[in-house]
Enzyme design. Structure first.
Site, PDB file in Angstrom:
ATOM      1  N   GLY A 174       3.521 -50.467  22.260  1.00  0.00           N
ATOM      2  CA  GLY A 174       3.221 -49.510  23.332  1.00  0.00           C
ATOM      3  C   GLY A 174       2.814 -48.150  22.795  1.00  0.00           C
ATOM      4  O   GLY A 174       2.810 -47.160  23.513  1.00  0.00           O
ATOM      5  N   MET A 175       2.447 -48.108  21.512  1.00  0.00           N
ATOM      6  CA  MET A 175       2.048 -46.825  20.904  1.00  0.00           C
ATOM      7  C   MET A 175       0.595 -46.829  20.434  1.00  0.00           C
ATOM      8  O   MET A 175       0.174 -45.924  19.705  1.00  0.00           O
ATOM      9  CB  MET A 175       2.970 -46.496  19.728  1.00  0.00           C
ATOM     10  CG  MET A 175       4.370 -46.121  20.179  1.00  0.00           C
ATOM     11  SD  MET A 175       5.268 -45.424  18.808  1.00  0.00           S
ATOM     12  CE  MET A 175       4.300 -43.954  18.479  1.00  0.00           C
ATOM     13  N   ALA A 187       2.364 -54.169  18.750  1.00  0.00           N
ATOM     14  CA  ALA A 187       2.701 -54.455  20.157  1.00  0.00           C
ATOM     15  C   ALA A 187       3.881 -53.593  20.611  1.00  0.00           C
ATOM     16  O   ALA A 187       4.795 -54.069  21.268  1.00  0.00           O
ATOM     17  CB  ALA A 187       2.987 -55.942  20.371  1.00  0.00           C
ATOM     18  N   LYS A 245       0.340 -43.047  19.610  1.00  0.00           N
ATOM     19  CA  LYS A 245       0.463 -42.140  20.765  1.00  0.00           C
ATOM     20  C   LYS A 245       1.684 -42.477  21.608  1.00  0.00           C
ATOM     21  O   LYS A 245       2.229 -43.586  21.549  1.00  0.00           O
ATOM     22  CB  LYS A 245      -0.786 -42.181  21.636  1.00  0.00           C
ATOM     23  CG  LYS A 245      -1.187 -43.573  22.168  1.00  0.00           C
ATOM     24  CD  LYS A 245      -0.465 -44.013  23.426  1.00  0.00           C
ATOM     25  CE  LYS A 245      -0.773 -45.439  23.823  1.00  0.00           C
ATOM     26  NZ  LYS A 245       0.091 -45.983  24.872  1.00  0.00           N
ATOM     27  N   ALA A 265      -5.441 -47.403  17.273  1.00  0.00           N
ATOM     28  CA  ALA A 265      -5.596 -46.458  16.158  1.00  0.00           C
ATOM     29  C   ALA A 265      -6.366 -47.125  15.014  1.00  0.00           C
ATOM     30  O   ALA A 265      -7.236 -46.504  14.394  1.00  0.00           O
ATOM     31  CB  ALA A 265      -4.228 -45.978  15.678  1.00  0.00           C
ATOM     32  N   ASP A 311      -7.306 -47.458  25.062  1.00  0.00           N
ATOM     33  CA  ASP A 311      -6.624 -46.409  24.291  1.00  0.00           C
ATOM     34  C   ASP A 311      -7.404 -45.962  23.052  1.00  0.00           C
ATOM     35  O   ASP A 311      -6.989 -45.043  22.353  1.00  0.00           O
ATOM     36  CB  ASP A 311      -5.252 -46.906  23.800  1.00  0.00           C
ATOM     37  CG  ASP A 311      -4.277 -47.100  24.939  1.00  0.00           C
ATOM     38  OD1 ASP A 311      -4.517 -46.553  26.031  1.00  0.00           O
ATOM     39  OD2 ASP A 311      -3.279 -47.812  24.725  1.00  0.00           O
ATOM     40  N   GLY A 335      -1.099 -48.802  18.335  1.00  0.00           N
ATOM     41  CA  GLY A 335      -1.340 -49.022  16.902  1.00  0.00           C
ATOM     42  C   GLY A 335      -2.657 -49.745  16.645  1.00  0.00           C
ATOM     43  O   GLY A 335      -3.446 -49.340  15.783  1.00  0.00           O
TER      44      GLY A 335
HETATM   45  O1  C5P Z   1      -7.563 -51.981  26.791  1.00  0.00           O
HETATM   46  P1  C5P Z   1      -6.502 -52.824  26.160  1.00  0.00           P
HETATM   47  O2  C5P Z   1      -7.065 -53.931  25.347  1.00  0.00           O
HETATM   48  O3  C5P Z   1      -5.474 -52.021  25.451  1.00  0.00           O
HETATM   49  O4  C5P Z   1      -5.736 -53.502  27.381  1.00  0.00           O
HETATM   50  C1  C5P Z   1      -4.941 -54.641  27.229  1.00  0.00           C
HETATM   51  C2  C5P Z   1      -4.589 -55.208  28.598  1.00  0.00           C
HETATM   52  O5  C5P Z   1      -3.756 -54.286  29.305  1.00  0.00           O
HETATM   53  C3  C5P Z   1      -5.769 -55.436  29.541  1.00  0.00           C
HETATM   54  O6  C5P Z   1      -6.364 -56.693  29.335  1.00  0.00           O
HETATM   55  C4  C5P Z   1      -5.092 -55.365  30.913  1.00  0.00           C
HETATM   56  O7  C5P Z   1      -4.434 -56.563  31.215  1.00  0.00           O
HETATM   57  C5  C5P Z   1      -4.021 -54.290  30.687  1.00  0.00           C
HETATM   58  N1  C5P Z   1      -4.499 -52.963  31.099  1.00  0.00           N
HETATM   59  C6  C5P Z   1      -4.636 -52.701  32.455  1.00  0.00           C
HETATM   60  N2  C5P Z   1      -5.084 -51.466  32.861  1.00  0.00           N
HETATM   61  C7  C5P Z   1      -5.385 -50.504  31.945  1.00  0.00           C
HETATM   62  C8  C5P Z   1      -5.227 -50.740  30.557  1.00  0.00           C
HETATM   63  C9  C5P Z   1      -4.780 -51.993  30.160  1.00  0.00           C
HETATM   64  O8  C5P Z   1      -4.342 -53.552  33.292  1.00  0.00           O
HETATM   65  N3  C5P Z   1      -5.842 -49.324  32.378  1.00  0.00           N
END
Ligand code: C5P
Length: 310
Positions: free
Chosen positions: A107-108, A105, A17, A113, A145, A110
């Site tokens: 930002g998309m 790592a 994404k 997904a 995500d 992956g």
């Molecule tokens: O949800 P995900 O594992 O992708 O998030 C990774 C890290 O990104 C979280 O531990 C947090 O530090 C940060 N994050 C955040 N606020 C969000 C999504 C992610 O601070 N809404």
């Protein structure tokens, strides 16, 4: 629970994404930030093949650095399979084969997904028969995500990004993605944003940031006009990502000089997404950037979420 007769293997494809708009609000006690975002799924896919096994294992291909993707419980697809097994009271395991195309790592989304694909694949392999709503609920527990990777298309995300509402998007948008060899850590980029805001005192006395997706973003998506969408592209994490990786600002400038309408850092970066007026221009931008030694990919969106291929 009764399980239907199941296939020998299930192959699921799930998209990466781009965040066309990403507004970040305050940090909550659970460490997550409030978001108002618009996701668009693009034609860069992860393939996950699930096969019956007594226990849980993962193999990964398509990555230069094999150490970049964990094969244990740190892997979101592994966690997804185990979460579904627990929820469905399934006693066996699964061997997951992950073929990666979305940068690690990058930002998309992956990893998200992979997790969404693993949920759909295991659900079909084990004959669990969970509804999409139930899979969504499990997806939200895995990461912010993951629900979007399940649904795909174009959607507004609120909460942590996991509360989704479909957004109308007409036609197709052409993007050139510039990937990086080295990834950026999502928590590091969010942490940098907090630090930058603290320095500026941005949130100290101000009322909470108004966290809504601006109407012009939604209108631009509905219009299908990339020129309109280009004017509304925005990412609150961009300054933090550029702080960590100043070269990303150069990549955006280079892309626009090559003919893109506008560029942004995708999610927490370091992938840069350049919006182009159409497929021919995107191909041109791609070849100019390649000549500059970058690694550009031409993709389009929106595309569907996690789908069974066979
Ligand atoms: O949800 P995900 O594992 O992708 O998030 C990774 C890290 O990104 C979280 O531990 C947090 O530090 C940060 N994050 C955040 N606020 C969000 C999504 C992610 O601070 N809404």
């Amino acid at each position: 629970m009764i399980f239907a007769t199941s296939p020998e293997s299930v192959h699921v494809r799930a998209p990466g994404k781009i965040n066309v708009f990403l507004g970040v609000g305050e940090r909550h006690e659970d460490g997550y930030h409030a978001l108002a975002t618009v996701f668009q799924a693009v034609s860069l896919y992860e393939d996950v093949i699930a096969r019956h096994a007594d226990d849980f294992s993962i193999t990964v291909s398509g990555v230069d650095d094999a150490d970049a993707v964990p094969l244990d419980d740190r892997n979101l697809a592994m966690r997804a399979a185990k979460l579904l097994a627990t929820a469905a009271e399934y006693r066996g395991g699964v061997a997951l084969e992950i073929r990666k195309n979305v940068p690690v790592a990058g930002g998309m989304g992956g990893g998200s997904a992979d997790a969404a694909a693993a949920l759909v694949a295991c659900d079909a392999l084990w004959g669990t028969g969970f509804s999409l709503a139930r899979l969504h609920e499990l997806a939200a527990r895995l990461g912010a995500d993951v629900p979007f990777a399940l649904h795909g298309g174009t959607a507004v995300g609120t909460g942590r990004g996991d509360q989704l509402n479909p957004a109308l998007a007409r036609g197709r948008f052409d993007w050139v993605l510039v990937t990086s060899d080295e990834g950026l850590s999502t928590p590091v980029v969010y942490g940098r944003l907090d630090a930058l805001r603290d320095e500026e005192g941005a949130l100290a006395d101000d009322p909470p940031l108004s966290l809504e997706v601006p109407i012009p973003v939604l209108q631009a998506l509905r219009s299908g006009d990339p020129h309109q969408l280009a004017e509304t592209l925005f990412n609150d994490l961009q300054a933090a990502a550029v702080y960590e990786r100043p070269d990303l600002a150069d990549t955006i400038r280079l892309g626009v000089r090559a003919g893109a309408l506008h560029g942004i850092v995708s999610g927490s970066g370091p992938t840069v997404a350049l919006l182009c007026a159409g497929p021919e221009i995107a191909q041109e931008v791609q070849s100019i950037l390649r000549e500059s030694g970058l690694d550009p990919l031409h993709v389009h969106g929106p595309v569907p979420g996690a789908r069974i291929i066979s």
